[in-house]
Enzyme design. Structure first.
Site, PDB file in Angstrom:
ATOM      1  N   MET A  17      38.030  41.539  34.949  1.00  0.00           N
ATOM      2  CA  MET A  17      37.563  42.884  35.371  1.00  0.00           C
ATOM      3  C   MET A  17      36.173  42.583  36.165  1.00  0.00           C
ATOM      4  O   MET A  17      35.197  40.946  35.215  1.00  0.00           O
ATOM      5  CB  MET A  17      37.067  43.870  33.880  1.00  0.00           C
ATOM      6  CG  MET A  17      38.018  43.988  33.018  1.00  0.00           C
ATOM      7  SD  MET A  17      37.590  44.831  31.639  1.00  0.00           S
ATOM      8  CE  MET A  17      37.386  43.514  30.988  1.00  0.00           C
ATOM      9  N   CYS A 100      42.825  46.794  41.898  1.00  0.00           N
ATOM     10  CA  CYS A 100      41.348  47.273  41.330  1.00  0.00           C
ATOM     11  C   CYS A 100      41.434  48.905  43.032  1.00  0.00           C
ATOM     12  O   CYS A 100      41.890  48.875  43.932  1.00  0.00           O
ATOM     13  CB  CYS A 100      40.772  46.038  42.299  1.00  0.00           C
ATOM     14  SG  CYS A 100      38.946  46.921  42.794  1.00  0.00           S
ATOM     15  N   LYS A 140      48.626  41.563  39.376  1.00  0.00           N
ATOM     16  CA  LYS A 140      48.354  42.625  38.993  1.00  0.00           C
ATOM     17  C   LYS A 140      48.311  44.029  39.918  1.00  0.00           C
ATOM     18  O   LYS A 140      48.339  43.503  41.179  1.00  0.00           O
ATOM     19  CB  LYS A 140      47.079  42.567  38.423  1.00  0.00           C
ATOM     20  CG  LYS A 140      46.855  43.844  36.954  1.00  0.00           C
ATOM     21  CD  LYS A 140      45.113  43.199  36.804  1.00  0.00           C
ATOM     22  CE  LYS A 140      45.481  44.658  35.195  1.00  0.00           C
ATOM     23  NZ  LYS A 140      44.990  45.946  36.062  1.00  0.00           N
TER      24      LYS A 140
END
Length: 338
Positions: A17, A100, A140
């Site tokens: 994050m 993201c 991811k």
């Protein structure tokens, strides 16, 4: 858990994050029960390697191994060079950011925007894996760009073919950002299509939810992000519940006070006094969100100009809580408004 060549404490991962998973937070989450913590995303732009922000994000001094570094970008060559650069500087796993949803990232076709161009995804993954053949690469991403284009299964198969060793999937599309509820059907489908480990991410907030997501998706592990902000002990609670089916005793105010103080000391040391003071404010807000009387406390704390005053305010606040009750007491109305 065995993961891409490393033996982990368990199958619980700290989600990368931006502005949150710095070295102090990663270390704390590992101490509190996480098996692996992925760094904040590091730019693939070599012109920024020497910037203070990038150097801090690449600082893994004293960190519990394995060291997983996430890189972000949209150019295959630059991503390959970034992977090599970070491996040369201590990274043991390279994670690629295709999850993201931030506008400033997607506007340059990085992050989850890459899911719109499956051919480019393949070129990036081939370039990175080829550049660091002895270092595992993970990926991811999200379930898709939007609800009409849930192409996570295709992206996962591209990744496996390219030699990516594991994937983590957030159960939302890019267009959903962090709204609504995460869906796990797409993650479950991906799990049936690839042989590499699949890590499920999204809305894992309690030990019971953790078990539900594992059961619903068949995933090999869980990735937890926002739920751990101000609550790093969530990892040990989930770890214990998955092993025993029982809950740990509730965390006492005194222990949370001690955890927060140690976290802040690490932040001050890592960032320096001025920046550390400012970075600490958001963590203090997360630790105290919803607690009785915390709205007034946060309002006062956010304007305190020195570390000594910040620490004194925290000590006063938690001492008052401890005098009232050994366990945390939440104000439901404030929790909803916070």
């Amino acid at each position: 858990m065995e993961f891409v060549g490393f033996q982990l404490r368990n199958n619980l991962f700290v989600a990368p994050m931006a502005g949150v998973t710095d070295r102090p937070f990663r270390q704390l989450c590992k101490k509190m029960g996480a098996g692996l913590a992925v760094s904040e995303m590091v730019t693939s732009n070599s012109l920024l390697y020497g910037s203070a922000k990038t150097l801090r994000r690449a600082n893994h001094e004293g960190e519990v191994e394995p060291i997983s570094v996430q890189i972000a970008g949209a150019d295959p060559k630059m991503m390959a060079e970034a992977a090599k650069h970070n491996v040369d500087n201590g990274a043991q796993i390279i994670d690629i950011n295709m999850g993201c949803p931030a506008k400033k990232v997607c506007n340059v076709m990085a992050g989850s925007a890459l899911m719109q161009d499956e051919q480019l995804v393949g070129r990036i993954l081939d370039a990175v894996v080829g550049a660091i053949p002895d270092t595992p690469v993970t990926l991811k991403f999200r379930t898709g760009w939007n609800l009409a284009n849930r192409n996570a299964p295709t992206i996962a198969r591209i990744a496996e073919s390219a030699g990516v060793r594991a994937v983590a999937i957030h159960g939302r599309t890019r267009c959903q950002q962090y709204t609504g509820e995460a869906e796990y059907d797409t993650i479950a489908m991906v799990k049936t299509l690839v042989k590499i480990p699949v890590i499920a991410n999204g809305d894992i907030t309690t030990p019971e939810k953790a078990k539900h997501v594992l059961d619903a998706t068949g995933a090999d592990g869980l990735m937890i992000g926002r739920a751990a902000q101000g609550r790093p002990w969530l990892f040990r609670e989930i770890e214990h519940y998955l092993k025993t089916g029982e809950h740990l005793p509730a965390v006492r105010v005194s222990e949370i006070h001690a955890i927060l103080l140690a976290h802040l000391e690490d932040l001050y040391a890592f960032y320096g006094a001025d920046t550390g003071l400012k970075v600490a404010r958001k963590h203090i807000s997360w630790y105290t969100k919803g607690l009785t009387g915390s709205a007034a406390f946060r309002k006062e704390m956010n304007v305190l100009p020195s570390i000594d005053q910040q620490m004194q305010a925290i000590n006063d606040f938690f001492s008052r809580l401890a005098a009232e009750n050994e366990l945390l007491k939440y104000d439901n109305e404030e929790a909803l408004a916070a």
